[in-house]
Every structure is written in structure tokens, then in C-alpha cells.
Design a protein around this motif. Sequence first.
Motif, PDB file in Angstrom:
ATOM      1  N   GLY A 179     -13.388   1.627  16.774  1.00  0.00           N
ATOM      2  CA  GLY A 179     -12.123   1.815  17.476  1.00  0.00           C
ATOM      3  C   GLY A 179     -12.311   2.072  18.957  1.00  0.00           C
ATOM      4  O   GLY A 179     -11.562   1.563  19.803  1.00  0.00           O
ATOM      5  N   GLN A 180     -13.336   2.860  19.297  1.00  0.00           N
ATOM      6  CA  GLN A 180     -13.608   3.144  20.703  1.00  0.00           C
ATOM      7  C   GLN A 180     -14.054   1.878  21.443  1.00  0.00           C
ATOM      8  O   GLN A 180     -13.690   1.661  22.602  1.00  0.00           O
ATOM      9  N   ALA A 181     -14.846   1.054  20.776  1.00  0.00           N
ATOM     10  CA  ALA A 181     -15.300  -0.197  21.404  1.00  0.00           C
ATOM     11  C   ALA A 181     -14.124  -1.124  21.685  1.00  0.00           C
ATOM     12  O   ALA A 181     -14.034  -1.729  22.759  1.00  0.00           O
ATOM     13  N   VAL A 182     -13.218  -1.241  20.729  1.00  0.00           N
ATOM     14  CA  VAL A 182     -12.046  -2.098  20.908  1.00  0.00           C
ATOM     15  C   VAL A 182     -11.162  -1.562  22.031  1.00  0.00           C
ATOM     16  O   VAL A 182     -10.648  -2.324  22.861  1.00  0.00           O
ATOM     17  N   GLN A 185     -12.897  -2.240  25.547  1.00  0.00           N
ATOM     18  CA  GLN A 185     -13.222  -3.601  25.945  1.00  0.00           C
ATOM     19  C   GLN A 185     -12.271  -4.199  26.985  1.00  0.00           C
ATOM     20  O   GLN A 185     -12.732  -4.862  27.926  1.00  0.00           O
ATOM     21  N   PRO A 186     -10.942  -3.999  26.896  1.00  0.00           N
ATOM     22  CA  PRO A 186     -10.064  -4.612  27.896  1.00  0.00           C
ATOM     23  C   PRO A 186     -10.360  -4.174  29.327  1.00  0.00           C
ATOM     24  O   PRO A 186     -10.019  -4.875  30.277  1.00  0.00           O
ATOM     25  N   HIS A 187     -10.972  -3.001  29.500  1.00  0.00           N
ATOM     26  CA  HIS A 187     -11.241  -2.471  30.836  1.00  0.00           C
ATOM     27  C   HIS A 187     -12.679  -2.726  31.293  1.00  0.00           C
ATOM     28  O   HIS A 187     -13.044  -2.342  32.401  1.00  0.00           O
ATOM     29  N   GLU A 188     -13.476  -3.368  30.433  1.00  0.00           N
ATOM     30  CA  GLU A 188     -14.902  -3.486  30.705  1.00  0.00           C
ATOM     31  C   GLU A 188     -15.197  -4.278  31.978  1.00  0.00           C
ATOM     32  O   GLU A 188     -15.973  -3.838  32.835  1.00  0.00           O
ATOM     33  N   ASN A 189     -14.576  -5.437  32.154  1.00  0.00           N
ATOM     34  CA  ASN A 189     -14.860  -6.269  33.321  1.00  0.00           C
ATOM     35  C   ASN A 189     -14.463  -5.566  34.617  1.00  0.00           C
ATOM     36  O   ASN A 189     -15.184  -5.619  35.627  1.00  0.00           O
ATOM     37  N   ALA A 190     -13.309  -4.900  34.605  1.00  0.00           N
ATOM     38  CA  ALA A 190     -12.863  -4.192  35.808  1.00  0.00           C
ATOM     39  C   ALA A 190     -13.814  -3.050  36.153  1.00  0.00           C
ATOM     40  O   ALA A 190     -14.155  -2.841  37.327  1.00  0.00           O
ATOM     41  N   LEU A 191     -14.265  -2.328  35.139  1.00  0.00           N
ATOM     42  CA  LEU A 191     -15.188  -1.224  35.382  1.00  0.00           C
ATOM     43  C   LEU A 191     -16.539  -1.731  35.887  1.00  0.00           C
ATOM     44  O   LEU A 191     -17.147  -1.122  36.778  1.00  0.00           O
TER      45      LEU A 191
END
Length: 207
Positions: A179-182, A185-191
Motif C-alpha cells: 500500500g505504501q509503494a502504491v 509511486q505517483p510522486h516518485e518522478n517529481a521527488l
Amino acid sequence: VQRRFALATRETSLSLNTSNVAHALDSFDELLDLLEAGTLVGRPQDPAAEHGVYRRADRPLGVLDWAQSASGLDRLVRALQFGPHPNQVAAAVMWHPASPVIVESAEVVHLPHGAPPGEVLSADENGFTVACAADAVRLSRFSQLSGAAIDPPAVLAAIGGVGTILPTLADDDRRLLGGQAVAAQPHENALLHILRSIEPASVPWPH
């Protein structure tokens, strides 16, 4: 324009993607010729064929579970092997409270061991073998969660050596990690973009 090719016995995501790219490039001249001649004929997808929809949130939990078969873990590691390319799906992780590491290579060992799942059966400088619910799996090529490579002997020393029984995550913990990975993930590229653009602070006094 379509190209078909046979799959190798031990394909990884990296090798499969490489083959796809090679066949796409090989067929591109043919596609251009058909377009130029005006003879390109479209072909609809077969409505009777099996189709699947996979959302960004539909991803495997990459934590290795020794209660599974060795062949299942081998397939998981190969499926999550993207080589030098960014992996935005999941990593195959050997979880341990002292030293969780990413596993980059696995191989089934057909070994009637009688040992409990998770026991480290043998080891050498190149890797070590772990008992599974069925057969055993030899693990090699490891990296830290940061991506830095780590030698197999160092991994083995951190987890306790031959004879150690590696822990298995409880179902609730596995669901929590998934659940934490999901959620992240939407913020991964921005971070990643922010972290890569950070510059060291300029300290105004001598040190």
C-alpha cells in the motif's frame, strides 16, 4: 507490420524489452515502404483474444517470500530485472531487519533439502542458496536500496551466515508495504527531479 519471436527460457524484463526494440527497428523500413506506397492495411485486434488492463497501482510486491516455490521467486526476480533502465514497477527485495537488499539474479536449485523455508543452505563468494517451499533458490548480484552494488559475502555476513533462517514478512506487513509503494509511486518522478536538482548549501563561515 508485425514481428513474432520465440522467448528464451530465462527472459528478463530487460532482455524482452531489448528484443522488442530490435524487432521494432528491424520492421521500421518495411512500415515506411508500405506508407510511401499507400498499401498499408490496418488489422484490428482480435476481440476474442484475452485482454488485460493494468493500472499504475497494479504492481507486484517485490519482497521475496520463502514460503513460495523457488521457481516462483526466480520468475519474480527476472520479471523485475530492468538492468540499467529506471525501474518504476518494483524491486525484488530480500527483506531482513538488519540489511534489506535488492536481488538482481536468482536461479532455481533442484535440491531435496528438508529444511524450513528461508534457511540459508550453502554459500560461496558469488552468492548463497536459500530453501523455499519447493526446491531452493540461489541468489547472486545484490544492491543496496540506494542502488549501490554490494558483495554477496557482505550480504551473507549481515544476515547471519549459513544455517540462518531468514524472516518472512507477515501478511499484514506485506499489505502495508504494498500500500505504501502504491501511494508513493505517483510522486516518485517529481521527488527524483527535486532531489537531483538539490545543490549543497553554502556555509557562510569557515569550517
